[in-house]
Enzyme design. Structure first.
Site, PDB file in Angstrom:
ATOM      1  N   ALA A 168       0.827  -1.209   0.000  1.00 18.72           N
ATOM      2  CA  ALA A 168       0.000   0.000   0.000  1.00 18.72           C
ATOM      3  C   ALA A 168       0.859   1.256   0.000  1.00 18.72           C
ATOM      4  CB  ALA A 168      -0.943  -0.011   1.200  1.00 18.72           C
ATOM      5  N   TYR A 169       1.944   1.224   0.759  1.00 19.01           N
ATOM      6  CA  TYR A 169       2.874   2.357   0.759  1.00 19.01           C
ATOM      7  C   TYR A 169       3.438   2.584  -0.646  1.00 19.01           C
ATOM      8  CZ  TYR A 169       7.339   4.760   1.404  1.00 19.01           C
ATOM      9  OH  TYR A 169       8.401   5.620   1.287  1.00 19.01           O
ATOM     10  N   ALA A 170       3.893   1.512  -1.279  1.00 20.60           N
ATOM     11  CA  ALA A 170       4.446   1.631  -2.630  1.00 20.60           C
ATOM     12  C   ALA A 170       3.400   2.146  -3.607  1.00 20.60           C
ATOM     13  CB  ALA A 170       5.002   0.290  -3.093  1.00 20.60           C
ATOM     14  N   SER A 172       0.878   4.123  -2.952  1.00 21.94           N
ATOM     15  CA  SER A 172       0.649   5.553  -2.719  1.00 21.94           C
ATOM     16  C   SER A 172       1.741   6.398  -3.358  1.00 21.94           C
ATOM     17  CB  SER A 172       0.565   5.836  -1.215  1.00 21.94           C
ATOM     18  OG  SER A 172       1.834   5.723  -0.576  1.00 21.94           O
TER      19      SER A 172
END
Length: 264
Positions: A168-170, A172
């Site tokens: 999810a971080y990647a 975003s």
């Protein structure tokens, strides 16, 4: 570099190549953001050091910039909440009249794995890492002088799935990369460049829990880099400073790998 190749961090030398310009660095109180804020300050820019909650750290960064002969001020505003961009710019406007350099650095640096992440965490990551930079740039564009610079801090993980638990971080940051390319077209006619820099593993407080004091983790991080080193905030800050300078005037719409060759 200073006289005889000595680093400015050692000599205290200020270049002045950004003299007369005003910069805003979000998340500028710690880690990579602090490195960027201090470097822009040494290059002569007046730096707005944004913080989300740690006012003391922001004031330390301001003091460090001033001790090196620069000028800075702190502004606080939580990101990822309704009205965040409007409130941040209102705080900025109380100290400065116009902007030349916007560095969207603030972000949530981790996320839960795919199997366990909640909708609330997913939305929070995108609110801080993607939505906030979008609206900070949209509202900041009217303050940004022609010939200005926007630098978005992305990640090497948006181009390589080497840490699947940070999906999810990647994601975003991948959206931030797309925003970078499109915004370069929108603001290009005004001579404003827009680029993204993508760090790899950097020795900052956010990574301290698993990296510092763990010889095995440190060795593994070094092995990922083609240069055999763990990155420092200064490694990232120097690239941002180049893009913010006149020397970076012909680079725009780019995603720039500053992972030390971790993706080579």
């Amino acid at each position: 570099m200073g006289v005889l190749g000595l680093d400015r961090r050692t000599t205290g030398e200020t270049t002045g190549r950004l003299a007369g310009r005003t910069a805003l660095v979000t998340g500028g109180s710690r880690g990579i953001g602090r490195g960027i804020a201090e470097r822009l300050g040494r290059d002569g820019a007046r730096v707005a050091v944004h913080y989300g909650s740690n006012e003391a750290a922001a004031k330390e960064t301001v003091a460090a910039i001033e001790a090196a002969g620069g000028e800075a001020f702190a502004i606080g505003q939580e990101l990822g909440v309704p009205g965040d961009a409007e409130a941040l710019w209102a705080a900025f406007d109380a100290h400065a009249d116009g902007l030349d350099i916007l560095v969207n650095n603030a972000g949530i640096g981790a996320s839960a794995p795919f199997a366990t992440i909640t909708a609330e965490e997913y939305e929070r990551i995108f609110a801080v890492n993607t939505r906030a930079p979008f609206f900070l740039a949209r509202l900041g564009a009217e303050r940004l002088r022609d010939g200005g610079r926007i630098v978005n801090v992305s990640t090497g993980l948006s181009h390589a799935a080497v840490m699947p638990d940070l999906m999810a971080y990647a994601m975003s940051k991948g959206a931030l990369d797309v925003f970078t390319r499109y915004l370069s077209k929108v603001l290009g006619p005004r001579g404003i460049t827009v680029n993204a820099v993508a760090p790899g593993i950097v020795d900052t407080d956010i990574n301290a829990g698993w990296l510092r004091g763990n010889d095995e983790a440190w060795a593994g991080a070094e092995a990922m880099s083609a240069l055999g080193k763990v990155g420092t905030p200064e490694d990232i800050a120097d690239v941002v400073a180049f893009l913010a300078s006149h020397d970076g005037r012909w680079i725009t719409g780019q995603w720039i790998d500053v992972t030390g060759g971790s993706l080579a």
